[in-house]
Design an enzyme around this catalytic site. Structure first.
Site, PDB file in Angstrom:
ATOM      1  CB  VAL A 164      65.764  14.070  -9.347  1.00  0.00           C
ATOM      2  CG1 VAL A 164      66.936  14.452  -9.703  1.00  0.00           C
ATOM      3  CG2 VAL A 164      64.907  15.025  -8.296  1.00  0.00           C
ATOM      4  N   GLY A 165      65.750  11.761 -10.928  1.00  0.00           N
ATOM      5  CA  GLY A 165      66.323  10.529 -11.620  1.00  0.00           C
ATOM      6  C   GLY A 165      65.772  10.334 -12.974  1.00  0.00           C
ATOM      7  CB  SER A 169      67.699  17.881   0.150  1.00  0.00           C
ATOM      8  OG  SER A 169      66.801  18.595   1.218  1.00  0.00           O
ATOM      9  CB  SER A 170      67.114  23.489   0.339  1.00  0.00           C
ATOM     10  OG  SER A 170      65.729  23.019   0.510  1.00  0.00           O
ATOM     11  CB  CYS A 171      66.158  19.728   4.678  1.00  0.00           C
ATOM     12  SG  CYS A 171      66.895  18.161   4.221  1.00  0.00           S
ATOM     13  CE1 TYR A 177      66.747  12.538   2.101  1.00  0.00           C
ATOM     14  CE2 TYR A 177      67.146  14.945   2.534  1.00  0.00           C
ATOM     15  CZ  TYR A 177      66.792  13.602   1.630  1.00  0.00           C
ATOM     16  OH  TYR A 177      67.078  13.865   0.165  1.00  0.00           O
ATOM     17  CE  LYS A 224      70.389  12.960   0.048  1.00  0.00           C
ATOM     18  NZ  LYS A 224      70.569  12.439  -1.144  1.00  0.00           N
ATOM     19  CG  HIS A 240      57.326  17.965  -0.716  1.00  0.00           C
ATOM     20  ND1 HIS A 240      57.533  18.718   0.313  1.00  0.00           N
ATOM     21  CD2 HIS A 240      58.059  16.949  -0.837  1.00  0.00           C
ATOM     22  CE1 HIS A 240      58.533  17.927   1.098  1.00  0.00           C
ATOM     23  NE2 HIS A 240      58.844  16.885   0.154  1.00  0.00           N
TER      24      HIS A 240
HETATM   25  P1  GDP Z   1      58.214  22.143   3.208  1.00  0.00           P
HETATM   26  O1  GDP Z   1      58.654  23.376   2.112  1.00  0.00           O
HETATM   27  O2  GDP Z   1      59.223  21.183   3.686  1.00  0.00           O
HETATM   28  O3  GDP Z   1      57.600  23.190   4.206  1.00  0.00           O
HETATM   29  O4  GDP Z   1      57.006  21.428   2.311  1.00  0.00           O
HETATM   30  P2  GDP Z   1      55.625  21.288   1.913  1.00  0.00           P
HETATM   31  O5  GDP Z   1      55.668  21.336   0.450  1.00  0.00           O
HETATM   32  O6  GDP Z   1      55.117  20.043   2.735  1.00  0.00           O
HETATM   33  O7  GDP Z   1      54.943  22.541   2.483  1.00  0.00           O
HETATM   34  C1  GDP Z   1      55.047  23.738   1.929  1.00  0.00           C
HETATM   35  C2  GDP Z   1      54.001  24.838   2.735  1.00  0.00           C
HETATM   36  O8  GDP Z   1      52.645  24.870   1.992  1.00  0.00           O
HETATM   37  C3  GDP Z   1      53.919  24.737   4.127  1.00  0.00           C
HETATM   38  O9  GDP Z   1      53.265  26.129   4.589  1.00  0.00           O
HETATM   39  C4  GDP Z   1      52.501  24.013   4.007  1.00  0.00           C
HETATM   40  O10 GDP Z   1      51.616  24.497   5.371  1.00  0.00           O
HETATM   41  C5  GDP Z   1      51.744  24.849   3.203  1.00  0.00           C
HETATM   42  N1  GDP Z   1      50.688  23.710   2.305  1.00  0.00           N
HETATM   43  C6  GDP Z   1      49.349  24.123   2.158  1.00  0.00           C
HETATM   44  N2  GDP Z   1      48.537  23.153   1.779  1.00  0.00           N
HETATM   45  C7  GDP Z   1      49.341  22.067   1.734  1.00  0.00           C
HETATM   46  C8  GDP Z   1      49.083  20.647   1.425  1.00  0.00           C
HETATM   47  O11 GDP Z   1      48.005  20.311   1.087  1.00  0.00           O
HETATM   48  N3  GDP Z   1      50.160  19.823   1.594  1.00  0.00           N
HETATM   49  C9  GDP Z   1      51.313  20.225   2.154  1.00  0.00           C
HETATM   50  N4  GDP Z   1      52.343  19.025   2.132  1.00  0.00           N
HETATM   51  N5  GDP Z   1      51.627  21.647   2.264  1.00  0.00           N
HETATM   52  C10 GDP Z   1      50.414  22.493   2.066  1.00  0.00           C
END
Ligand code: GDP
Length: 312
Positions: free
Chosen positions: A13-14, A105-107, A134, A138, A177
């Site tokens: 983001v920065g 963050s949305s969390c 976290y 925030k 992510h």
């Molecule tokens: P979240 O929005 O905090 O849940 O963050 P994530 O980006 O880690 O996960 C989002 C969704 O994507 C969840 O339902 C995961 O199970 C799915 N997902 C599918 N494949 C992957 C992967 O390879 N990595 C991650 N991090 N999530 C995955």
């Protein structure tokens, strides 16, 4: 000319904020690496503000990580984020920065907030426990900005983005992510001629993704056109559009040009099924995202291919 300090300019983001600041013609952009300025050290931060006297401050520096890191290093996440925020916000006030933008963050929203999540849902019920430290830090940052605004008439704005992705993303094979992780996995499967790519979970959860440079545009739009009093305690930044993980996987497959099959590993967790933010407040203020998800993924993939530094 407005002197702008972007804290955390090496992060996704920065660095987007620095790019967008330059595109918008700002020439006095202050940045410091971690080695040059330790944001955990209040004296160093105070000295930096006393000498450099920025007009605008973008607080995009934070200790961040995936679910595992958040849940394991709970004390570090709470302590370090609180310290960074207190040091930067207090110094900005002491040295008369005219405006500050704090990135959340949305969390920060309750685990079971109704969808789409509105700004007014803050602190209405329990948080998700894995990233509670976290989120609490925030929330303290948002409240600190609001308290300064009400007690001292400052102009500090807090923004909450949806799931961000883009240039300089984190491609760590375990900690990333979903979007960067799948980009990397499809890319590697293409190179290795693998028959299948595995996607975690059922593919049914839905998420909202925002390109980091669009997020940075929204931040500048708000700083240039609005006062904290017009915005309220905090404001969501997103597209208002969501996509299922299944559709996201097929879109990434197309962008990467992978020709094999997608397999869903349902032994892996889905996490929360829905996480969409209400962005009507932002839209009323006149901002809408530019890049479609497909365009954003193409830009991100180009960066991944052409910039070996981003690959761990
Ligand atoms: P979240 O929005 O905090 O849940 O963050 P994530 O980006 O880690 O996960 C989002 C969704 O994507 C969840 O339902 C995961 O199970 C799915 N997902 C599918 N494949 C992957 C992967 O390879 N990595 C991650 N991090 N999530 C995955």
């Amino acid at each position: 000319m407005t002197r702008i300090y972007i804290a955390g300019h090496r992060g996704m983001v920065g660095s987007a904020l620095v790019r967008v600041a330059k595109q918008r013609g700002y020439s006095e952009i202050l940045t410091r690496t971690h080695q040059e300025l330790d944001l955990l050290n209040s004296q160093e931060v105070d000295k930096f503000f006393a000498v450099e006297k920025p007009d605008w401050v973008f607080l995009a520096a934070a200790k961040v990580g995936g679910i595992y890191a958040n849940d394991t290093y709970r004390a570090d996440f709470l302590l370090e984020n609180l310290k960074i925020q207190i040091n930067v916000i207090e110094s900005a006030y002491k040295h008369n920065a005219s405006k500050l933008l704090f990135l959340g963050s949305s969390c920060i929203y309750p685990k079971n907030a109704p969808q789409p999540i509105k700004e007014t849902d803050l602190l209405t019920s329990e948080l998700e426990s894995t990233n509670e430290p976290y989120a609490i830090a925030k929330i303290a940052g948002i409240k600190l900005c609001g308290a300064f605004n009400s007690q001292y008439g400052t102009n500090y704005i807090s923004v909450m983005p949806s799931n961000l992705y883009g240039i300089g993303d984190n491609y760590h094979p375990e900690n990333g992510h979903v979007l960067p992780m799948l980009l990397r996995r499809f890319h590697e499967a293409k190179l290795n001629n693998d028959q299948t790519v595995t996607v975690w979970g059922t593919g049914k959860p839905k998420r909202e993704f925002l390109f980091a440079d669009d997020m940075a545009e929204a931040c500048f739009y708000l700083m240039e056109n609005y006062q904290a009093a017009d915005i309220g305690e905090l404001i969501n930044i997103g597209t208002g559009e969501e996509i299922s993980i299944r559709d996201l996987a097929y879109l990434i497959k197309k962008v990467v040009g992978y020709e094999g099959e997608i397999v869903f590993d349902t032994t892996k967790k889905d996490g929360t099924m829905l996480k969409k933010m209400d962005v009507s407040r932002l839209e009323k203020l006149g901002w809408k995202y530019k890049l479609t998800l497909e365009e954003g993924i193409r830009e991100t993939y180009n960066d991944f291919i052409n910039n070996p530094d981003v690959r761990l």
